[in-house]
Write an enzyme that holds these catalytic residues in place. Structure first.
Site, PDB file in Angstrom:
ATOM      1  N   SER A  17      18.333  96.097  63.139  1.00 57.27           N
ATOM      2  CA  SER A  17      19.258  94.975  62.961  1.00 57.27           C
ATOM      3  C   SER A  17      19.463  94.671  61.479  1.00 57.27           C
ATOM      4  CB  SER A  17      18.719  93.738  63.674  1.00 57.27           C
ATOM      5  OG  SER A  17      19.473  92.620  63.258  1.00 57.27           O
ATOM      6  N   HIS A  66      22.657  97.961  64.367  1.00 59.10           N
ATOM      7  CA  HIS A  66      22.821  96.753  65.181  1.00 59.10           C
ATOM      8  C   HIS A  66      23.322  95.622  64.279  1.00 59.10           C
ATOM      9  CE1 HIS A  66      22.049  94.180  68.685  1.00 59.10           C
ATOM     10  NE2 HIS A  66      21.630  93.266  67.825  1.00 59.10           N
ATOM     11  N   ASP A 125      24.592  91.729  64.082  1.00 62.61           N
ATOM     12  CA  ASP A 125      24.518  90.437  64.761  1.00 62.61           C
ATOM     13  C   ASP A 125      25.547  89.458  64.214  1.00 62.61           C
ATOM     14  OD1 ASP A 125      22.226  90.667  66.600  1.00 62.61           O
ATOM     15  OD2 ASP A 125      21.113  91.095  64.762  1.00 62.61           O
ATOM     16  N   MET A 161      27.062  85.732  64.458  1.00 63.70           N
ATOM     17  CA  MET A 161      26.730  84.387  64.945  1.00 63.70           C
ATOM     18  C   MET A 161      27.752  83.385  64.439  1.00 63.70           C
ATOM     19  SD  MET A 161      22.706  84.477  64.052  1.00 63.70           S
ATOM     20  CE  MET A 161      21.631  85.796  64.647  1.00 63.70           C
ATOM     21  N   HIS A 207      26.722  92.938  68.311  1.00 60.20           N
ATOM     22  CA  HIS A 207      26.207  91.928  69.239  1.00 60.20           C
ATOM     23  C   HIS A 207      26.847  90.583  68.891  1.00 60.20           C
ATOM     24  CE1 HIS A 207      22.323  89.515  70.483  1.00 60.20           C
ATOM     25  NE2 HIS A 207      23.343  89.248  71.275  1.00 60.20           N
ATOM     26  N   MET A 235      27.265  86.827  69.202  1.00 59.74           N
ATOM     27  CA  MET A 235      26.686  85.559  69.644  1.00 59.74           C
ATOM     28  C   MET A 235      27.695  84.474  69.285  1.00 59.74           C
ATOM     29  SD  MET A 235      22.855  86.487  68.438  1.00 59.74           S
ATOM     30  CE  MET A 235      23.494  87.839  67.452  1.00 59.74           C
ATOM     31  N   MET A 280      17.906  89.704  75.864  1.00 59.70           N
ATOM     32  CA  MET A 280      17.352  88.973  74.720  1.00 59.70           C
ATOM     33  C   MET A 280      15.886  88.637  74.997  1.00 59.70           C
ATOM     34  SD  MET A 280      19.551  88.866  72.337  1.00 59.70           S
ATOM     35  CE  MET A 280      18.429  87.989  71.253  1.00 59.70           C
ATOM     36  N   ASP A 308      16.227  93.061  72.553  1.00 64.07           N
ATOM     37  CA  ASP A 308      16.510  92.529  71.219  1.00 64.07           C
ATOM     38  C   ASP A 308      15.727  91.242  70.959  1.00 64.07           C
ATOM     39  OD1 ASP A 308      17.675  91.780  68.822  1.00 64.07           O
ATOM     40  OD2 ASP A 308      19.684  91.474  69.640  1.00 64.07           O
TER      41      ASP A 308
HETATM   42  C1  DX5 Z   1      18.636  87.484  67.208  1.00 67.28           C
HETATM   43  C2  DX5 Z   1      19.380  88.769  66.952  1.00 67.28           C
HETATM   44  C3  DX5 Z   1      18.468  89.928  66.743  1.00 67.28           C
HETATM   45  C4  DX5 Z   1      17.584  89.779  65.544  1.00 67.28           C
HETATM   46  C5  DX5 Z   1      16.354  90.578  65.784  1.00 67.28           C
HETATM   47  O1  DX5 Z   1      19.526  86.479  67.504  1.00 67.28           O
HETATM   48  O2  DX5 Z   1      20.217  89.092  68.046  1.00 67.28           O
HETATM   49  O3  DX5 Z   1      19.178  91.149  66.717  1.00 67.28           O
HETATM   50  O4  DX5 Z   1      18.197  90.193  64.365  1.00 67.28           O
HETATM   51  O5  DX5 Z   1      15.472  90.330  64.759  1.00 67.28           O
HETATM   52  P1  DX5 Z   1      13.907  90.504  64.931  1.00 67.28           P
HETATM   53  O6  DX5 Z   1      13.653  91.943  65.286  1.00 67.28           O
HETATM   54  O7  DX5 Z   1      13.380  90.119  63.594  1.00 67.28           O
HETATM   55  O8  DX5 Z   1      13.477  89.582  66.038  1.00 67.28           O
HETATM   56 ZN    ZN Z   2      21.103  91.236  68.184  1.00 64.63          ZN
END
Ligand code: DX5
Ligand code: ZN
Length: 219
Positions: A11, A36, A38, A40, A69, A71, A140, A178
């Protein structure tokens, strides 16, 4: 018996944003399979990460598929934009998409693989009527929003239940986990039926991220 191939998706959220090109080059050299990414929005989750310009910048250097991904609320509003930014696989949250079936069809029509993610409190059974239509489920194992949180143990049984359900509905389903993934829980997750692992902090905060990726790949 041949060991099954596990997809490793580090990630970017945990990487050094001031040196994104270097981080991408490290991932290109490494045993990682996917990037990956993320996204948000500060609404679906209590944090804001980054959007299209940063994804486009990563795409310039990434030589591996981009696993994006989302969110964000109403992810259907941005399907084409994420395709244009470079997403190969687009995952939306079941909790964020009212017309999930339509959203999944639109993702596929745009030329991407489609994934659906579920939060820790969401039952695997809610995926039953969408499972045959999707390429991936992202389970998750922390509450989404932040990297560096600890792994929720209940995830193992969810992965087992999902793999069982996929047996009849979608045997090729990729089950990705994840949040809080590390070398300790990786083996157990794979045994439970996961075949893709996301890892942020465990990779990027380690002394040798490239070697850590190799260790996860061989877990
Ligand atoms: C959390 C993200 C993850 C996050 C994982 O909301 O979707 O992808 O970056 O990070 P670690 O491996 O540090 O939990
Ligand atoms: Zn993620």
């Amino acid at each position: 018996m041949k060991k099954k191939e596990i997809i490793i998706a580090p990630s970017i959220l945990a990487s050094d944003f001031a040196n994104l090109q270097k981080e991408c080059e490290m991932l290109n050299r490494s045993d990682a399979d996917w990037f990956h990414i993320d996204v948000m929005d500060g609404v679906f989750v209590p944090n804001i990460s980054f959007g299209m310009p940063v994804i486009k910048a990563i795409k310039k250097h990434a030589e591996k598929p981009m696993d994006v991904h989302l969110m964000i609320v109403q992810p259907e509003r941005y399907i084409k934009d994420f395709k244009e930014a470079g997403a190969d696989l687009l995952t939306v949250h079941l909790e964020a998409s009212t017309h999930l079936h339509r959203t999944v069809q639109e993702i596929k029509a745009a030329g991407m693989k489609a994934g659906v993610s579920i939060n820790p409190h969401t039952s695997v059974s809610l995926l039953e009527d969408i499972l045959a239509d999707i390429d991936l489920v992202l389970v998750m194992s922390v509450n989404p929003g932040f990297g560096g949180q600890s792994f929720i143990e209940n995830t193992y049984s969810k992965v087992e239940e999902l793999r069982e359900m996929a047996g009849s509905l979608n045997p090729d389903l990729i089950i990705e986990v994840d949040g809080g993934v590390n070398i300790q829980n990786a083996t157990e997750l794979i045994a439970a039926g996961a075949n893709a692992l996301v890892a942020g902090s465990f990779v990027f905060k380690s002394a040798n991220p490239e070697q850590t990726i190799t260790e996860l790949k061989n877990a």
